[in-house]
Design an enzyme around this catalytic site. Sequence first.
Site, PDB file in Angstrom:
ATOM      1  CB  ALA A 129      -0.982  -0.040   1.163  1.00  0.00           C
ATOM      2  CB  SER A 130       0.471   4.552   1.637  1.00  0.00           C
ATOM      3  OG  SER A 130      -0.715   4.893   0.966  1.00  0.00           O
ATOM      4  CB  VAL A 131       4.955   0.971   2.801  1.00  0.00           C
ATOM      5  CG1 VAL A 131       6.438   0.691   2.881  1.00  0.00           C
ATOM      6  CG2 VAL A 131       4.384   1.068   4.221  1.00  0.00           C
TER       7      VAL A 131
END
Length: 544
Positions: A129-131
């Site tokens: 995801a947003s990592v």
Amino acid sequence: MESGAFRCAERGARFGLACRCVKGPRIRGVRFDAGTKPVRVERRRSRAATLAGMQLALLLLLAPNVQAPSPDLSTTLEPALIRLVEQRRLPGLALGVVANGRVLYARGFGETARGSGRPITTRSIFHMASVSKPFTATAVLQLVEAGKLDLDATLTSVLPYFRLADESSKAITLRQVLTHTSGFGDVRDYEWDKPQFDAGAAERYVRSLRDQHLLFEPGQGSRYSNMAFDTAGDVIAKASGMPFEDYLRVHVLEPLGMRSSSFLHAETPREQHTQGHSVGYSERIDQAPCPVYPYNRRHAPSSTLNSNVEDMCRWMLANLQRGELEGTRILGAEAYAALWSRDDDTPGVGLAWWLEVFEGHDIVLHTGADTGFNSYLGLLPDENVGVVVMANSDRAPLSEVAGAALLAALGREFRFSKPRISAEFAHVFENEGLERARERYFELEQSEPDAWRFGFEELERVCGALLERGRSDEAVGVATLNAELFDDLAAAHTRLGAALEAAGAATRARASFERALQLSPGDRAAQAGLAGLDAAPNPLEDGL
């Protein structure tokens, strides 16, 4: 590897930064206790103590590589994690901890898919995801170092076809995109159910934004935006002359030896894949497999990194060592002055990194959450410690797990919060029925009363989830149990009345609403329930 956060002298002019370090002030003669309160260090010493200190200093000079023994997380943290996964009914998670230039701990827990029997290992691949975003920022700064991009140049200087509905969108810069100050709105539908796979997806997405309006003038506010980062991916592609995913593979992932990682899900080893789990994508009220995998190439720069613990440990080590791992450098050390620098206009935000304080320590981090998956990456630059956690569930308490892992790595005590009995009840209810769930509730209340969160709101959550799915008859059973447990609470009888009304049991619903009003005459929900029954043209009688 340099010590401290970074040196101001190394802040290259190409990044256009004033001198604002993550590093806080050091106070001579002061240490910090378990909290943040400074404690004055006693400086008067006896002659014997002074001699002992000189001897110790001499030993350290003669053996400069000697370090304090690292905590054994397999004995301090691991048992608690095993229990957490069991208590919270998590499908699985994986954890990696690095310290002082090496992997301190790495392990998987649970299954790649619930009921599959395939254990999660350190090689199991998760949607991060947003990592993904710090990787995108790293690519941008590589191109800045190469002279192909300028952080303060506008997006239109690289993407002449970029524009939003507002004329001022032409002034948006790369720096504003990476610090979430561009004015972009956010993605409403990622279209995981109809993904695009071709290399043209990035440009098509940017061109599709022409009707989007700014939330504020560029640089005049702050709002998290995946849409902005997805636009940055097209900037990287055009500036480098290669698709975003290929650029990241060639210039970041492969040089760091992240062999199982990719922004293209199809490129990752199939045998290492995990299945996402969530609540809300089926009629079940416990965590169940998701019908879609969160992949769509148009959202690669913001969201589609797929990786595992082994590879992410290498990423953490490279960042803690300011862009270098095992003799390979992917980014100049001075670039971290830009990545991890606080700005007066955007406190707490670097370039795609959050800048916070954890238990008195500066921490740079990013989290991620998408359909069925959750992730957390946190680094303590001054302590040379990092943690990554990933789960094939979007309900996993990863910030709590990461915090415990960091404390354990620092040799400090940690404690997990009590799990909700509602998750355990829902799991047993779905798999073994109401009667067994009821028995389980009382078993735990009797044997482990201090280990779980009991209370009216627990079964209230279960009842509400059943009603949302139209399972009113089953909701009545759960609400009846809750009203028995909390007979003196008006809200319990109001909820039972609502469940009975939904199930068509008007007479019993009326009795429950009246009971609630006896306990609390001003209960508006109960009053509304009775009014609704009175207004019904053809009230139904009990059918349960």
